[in-house]
Design an enzyme around this catalytic site. Structure first.
Site, short mmCIF file in Angstrom:
data_model
loop_
_atom_site.label_atom_id
_atom_site.label_comp_id
_atom_site.label_asym_id
_atom_site.label_seq_id
_atom_site.Cartn_x
_atom_site.Cartn_y
_atom_site.Cartn_z
N ASP A 13 31.38 129.61 29.00
CA ASP A 13 30.69 128.71 29.94
C ASP A 13 29.96 127.57 29.24
O ASP A 13 28.90 127.11 29.70
CB ASP A 13 29.71 129.50 30.83
N LYS A 16 33.58 123.83 28.59
CA LYS A 16 34.91 123.53 28.03
C LYS A 16 35.76 122.74 29.03
O LYS A 16 36.48 121.83 28.64
CB LYS A 16 35.65 124.84 27.68
N ALA A 39 38.27 133.51 33.39
CA ALA A 39 37.69 132.20 33.08
C ALA A 39 37.30 131.48 34.37
O ALA A 39 37.89 131.70 35.42
CB ALA A 39 38.70 131.36 32.32
N GLY A 40 36.29 130.63 34.24
CA GLY A 40 35.91 129.77 35.35
C GLY A 40 35.48 128.44 34.78
O GLY A 40 34.47 128.36 34.09
N HIS A 41 36.29 127.41 34.99
CA HIS A 41 36.01 126.10 34.40
C HIS A 41 35.76 125.09 35.52
O HIS A 41 36.62 124.90 36.37
CB HIS A 41 37.18 125.64 33.53
N GLN A 223 36.79 131.50 27.59
CA GLN A 223 35.75 132.36 27.00
C GLN A 223 35.10 131.69 25.77
O GLN A 223 35.02 130.49 25.73
CB GLN A 223 36.31 133.75 26.66
N THR A 298 30.95 130.84 37.48
CA THR A 298 31.96 130.17 38.30
C THR A 298 32.93 131.19 38.89
O THR A 298 33.48 131.00 39.97
CB THR A 298 32.76 129.18 37.42
N THR A 299 33.13 132.30 38.19
CA THR A 299 34.11 133.30 38.64
C THR A 299 33.47 134.38 39.50
O THR A 299 33.97 134.72 40.56
CB THR A 299 34.80 133.93 37.41
N ARG A 304 23.69 133.92 34.90
CA ARG A 304 23.91 133.99 33.44
C ARG A 304 22.58 134.20 32.73
O ARG A 304 21.56 133.63 33.14
CB ARG A 304 24.54 132.69 32.95
N LEU A 331 22.63 118.83 27.19
CA LEU A 331 21.39 118.42 26.52
C LEU A 331 20.34 118.02 27.56
O LEU A 331 19.15 118.24 27.38
CB LEU A 331 21.69 117.24 25.58
P1 GDP Z 1 33.42 126.49 30.90
O1 GDP Z 1 33.77 127.86 31.37
O2 GDP Z 1 33.15 126.43 29.45
O3 GDP Z 1 34.42 125.43 31.33
O4 GDP Z 1 32.05 126.11 31.60
P2 GDP Z 1 31.66 126.34 33.17
O5 GDP Z 1 32.39 125.32 33.95
O6 GDP Z 1 31.81 127.76 33.53
O7 GDP Z 1 30.11 126.07 33.11
C1 GDP Z 1 29.57 124.86 32.71
C2 GDP Z 1 28.79 124.23 33.89
O8 GDP Z 1 27.96 123.20 33.41
C3 GDP Z 1 29.68 123.58 34.94
O9 GDP Z 1 29.07 123.74 36.19
C4 GDP Z 1 29.70 122.12 34.52
O10 GDP Z 1 29.92 121.24 35.62
C5 GDP Z 1 28.30 121.96 33.99
N1 GDP Z 1 28.16 120.97 32.90
C6 GDP Z 1 29.03 120.67 31.89
N2 GDP Z 1 28.46 119.81 31.02
C7 GDP Z 1 27.22 119.55 31.50
C8 GDP Z 1 26.12 118.74 31.03
O11 GDP Z 1 26.17 118.11 30.00
N3 GDP Z 1 24.98 118.77 31.79
C9 GDP Z 1 24.86 119.49 32.92
N4 GDP Z 1 23.71 119.44 33.58
N5 GDP Z 1 25.87 120.26 33.39
C10 GDP Z 1 27.02 120.29 32.68
P1 IMO Z 2 34.90 130.95 30.58
O1 IMO Z 2 36.31 130.57 30.19
C1 IMO Z 2 31.65 133.84 30.31
C2 IMO Z 2 32.77 138.06 29.86
C3 IMO Z 2 32.45 139.00 31.01
C4 IMO Z 2 32.20 140.27 30.23
C5 IMO Z 2 33.23 140.21 29.12
C6 IMO Z 2 34.50 140.99 29.39
O2 IMO Z 2 34.51 130.49 31.93
O3 IMO Z 2 33.95 130.58 29.51
P2 IMO Z 2 36.59 140.56 30.99
O4 IMO Z 2 36.66 140.42 32.48
O5 IMO Z 2 37.10 139.38 30.24
O6 IMO Z 2 37.18 141.85 30.47
O7 IMO Z 2 35.00 140.68 30.67
O8 IMO Z 2 33.55 138.82 28.95
N1 IMO Z 2 33.56 136.87 30.24
C7 IMO Z 2 33.06 135.63 30.31
N2 IMO Z 2 31.80 135.18 30.18
N3 IMO Z 2 32.65 132.97 30.53
C8 IMO Z 2 33.92 133.39 30.63
O9 IMO Z 2 34.97 132.57 30.72
C9 IMO Z 2 34.18 134.78 30.58
N4 IMO Z 2 35.29 135.56 30.66
C10 IMO Z 2 34.90 136.81 30.44
O10 IMO Z 2 31.31 138.57 31.72
O11 IMO Z 2 30.92 140.25 29.64
MG MG Z 3 33.12 129.28 32.74
#
Ligand code: GDP
Ligand code: IMO
Ligand code: MG
Length: 429
Positions: A13, A16, A39-41, A223, A298-299, A304, A331
């Site tokens: 999270d 990415k 994953a949740g992006h 992840q 996101t998922t 968190r 930041l």
């Molecule tokens: P990922 O799994 O690594 O793609 O990250 P997620 O999408 O799960 O979580 C990142 C969250 O932070 C999302 O809601 C993005 O829209 C948000 N985000 C990403 N970059 C920034 C930033 O620089 N500032 C803020 N405030 N939010 C951000």
């Molecule tokens: P993104 O791509 C954050 C965590 C779960 C759990 C562990 C194992 O959005 O960054 P699983 O279901 O994979 O067997 O769970 O990994 N986990 C994540 N935490 N971001 C993710 O994906 C994750 N995918 C799995 O919460 O602790």
């Molecule tokens: Mg995510």
């Protein structure tokens, strides 16, 4: 060869999805190489907010070929729901390619993920309960079904039949859960197969051809490093390899295909699920980071856990993934703080650890050693150049860069694409 790998430098999270979307414009292919719909992006692009679980974050660009590589595990129902959702949003998914060797998440994988967590009770891993672990388990024990098996009903039925001999026993006798018949699964999955068939391809060959023709390929990790099955905080990890090495096995390319490795790190750190977390905050600062950073999964929607930036962890990511660049996100979330702490080392039983301790007991009990830096107390979401940032924010980034010993090439100051400082990033150097 022009391959860029993007990995999470912490516990996932890190943002990415936003960074993939940002640099995808310059790419020809975006390839997911591990994980599944755990994953949740979140991607904000052209006024749309898209939450992606399986489909690569480059999907918004009509010139890009999005690929789900062999290292992924695919829940066909979720995949097709995601395809429908994206299409309903007015975007095309017809370019999506899926590796014939990717593994399939079966209904019993999801049941077993949940049942095993319930049985662990207080010792649970806190998985997303999407069947990820059990699917990778079957892959390793050579009992899995692959996407290519969906193309042949006879083979599919035979493999399901063989798997059910064991799975039904476990479901019924160990967990007291309902069992499955071959017909039940085949009826559902062969219907998905009809829709998935046109997307199935030899994606390794496709990507290698593209690389050979000097096209640009972005390998998008899910992840994060500390969730890696080998290099993470085992057993509180996922079941795949989100580190840069995973891009080679999970996409079917050699290491020479990789020119650059971007590590994405938040300006603080979060974790979802169980497991050790040395810099975790249980106070109002942690609560503030959760609220301002919108730190809810996101998922799964789970809150968190939040903590101070841990430079020991990021240094470890630089090592295990061979990062060439660091991207610092969120930041802006720190802007209200008077002072900001950065963990520079750990202490355990009178010893100082400058590097991630190998032994889990040390990591579980590690006390962070902090350096405290002044905050900037100004809104920075409008900054587009490094020089626009207040001095304290520049010093904070510089401090992190010095500790990581790789350049901080981009800085995100908000969730949307334009809220980014391209500091040392030339997409096609
Ligand atoms: P990922 O799994 O690594 O793609 O990250 P997620 O999408 O799960 O979580 C990142 C969250 O932070 C999302 O809601 C993005 O829209 C948000 N985000 C990403 N970059 C920034 C930033 O620089 N500032 C803020 N405030 N939010 C951000
Ligand atoms: P993104 O791509 C954050 C965590 C779960 C759990 C562990 C194992 O959005 O960054 P699983 O279901 O994979 O067997 O769970 O990994 N986990 C994540 N935490 N971001 C993710 O994906 C994750 N995918 C799995 O919460 O602790
Ligand atoms: Mg995510």
């Amino acid at each position: 060869m022009a391959g860029i790998v993007l990995v999470g430098a912490q516990w996932g999270d890190e943002g990415k999805g936003k960074i993939t979307d940002l640099i995808a414009d310059d790419m020809d292919y975006v390839v997911r190489f591990q994980g599944g719909n755990n994953a949740g992006h979140t991607v904000i692009h052209g006024g749309r907010t898209l939450k992606l679980h399986l489909i690569p974050s480059g999907i918004m660009y009509p010139h890009i070929t999005p690929v789900i590589g062999n290292g992924c595990v695919i829940d066909p129902k979720v995949l097709l729901e995601e395809v429908d959702r994206i299409e309903a949003d007015g975007l095309s998914t017809h370019r999506l390619q899926i590796s014939c060797n990717a593994h399939v998440i079966m209904p019993y994988h999801k049941d077993l993920d949940g049942a095993s967590e319930r049985r662990l009770g207080k010792l649970e891993i806190g998985t997303t309960r999407r069947g990820i672990g059990p699917a990778y388990q079957d892959k390793s024990s050579r009992m899995g079904l692959r996407i290519q098996d969906l193309q042949d009903e006879h083979i599919f039925r035979k493999k399901v039949e063989a798997a059910l001999v064991e799975k039904n026993d476990i479901l019924e006798k160990i967990y007291g859960l309902p069992t499955y018949t071959v017909d039940q699964i085949a009826d559902e999955y062969l219907e998905y197969a009809e829709r998935i068939k046109p997307m199935i391809a030899d994606t390794s060959q496709m990507i290698n051809k593209a690389l050979g023709a000097d096209q640009w390929v972005l390998f998008e990790g899910a992840q994060g490093t500390l969730l890696d099955i080998d290099h993470g905080t085992y057993p509180f990890v996922t079941s795949s390899s989100p580190t840069a090495g995973g891009a080679c096995t999970g996409a079917g390319v050699g290491p020479k295909a990789i020119d650059r490795v971007l590590g994405i790190a938040k300006a603080y750190i979060t974790r979802v699920g169980s497991g050790p977390f040395p810099t975790e905050l249980h106070d109002e600062t942690g609560e503030m980071l959760t609220q301002i950073g919108g730190e809810f999964g996101t998922t799964t929607g789970r809150q968190r856990r939040c903590g101070w930036y841990d430079a020991v962890i990021v240094k470890y990511t630089v090592q295990v993934s061979g990062l060439t660049d660091l991207v610092l996100t969120k930041l802006d979330v720190l802007s209200e703080l008077d002072t900001i702490k950065v963990c520079v080392a750990y202490e355990y039983e009178g010893h100082r650890y400058n590097n991630l301790p190998c032994h889990q007991t040390v990591f579980h009990h590690a006390k962070p050693i902090y350096e405290e830096l002044p905050g900037w107390k100004t809104d920075i979401t409008g900054c587009r150049h490094f020089e626009d940032l207040p001095k304290e924010a520049r010093d904070y980034v510089q401090f992190i860069e010095d500790l990581a010993e790789v350049p901080v090439s981009m800085i995100a100051v908000g969730p949307s694409r334009e809220q980014t400082i391209m500091r040392r990033w030339d997409p096609r150097p």
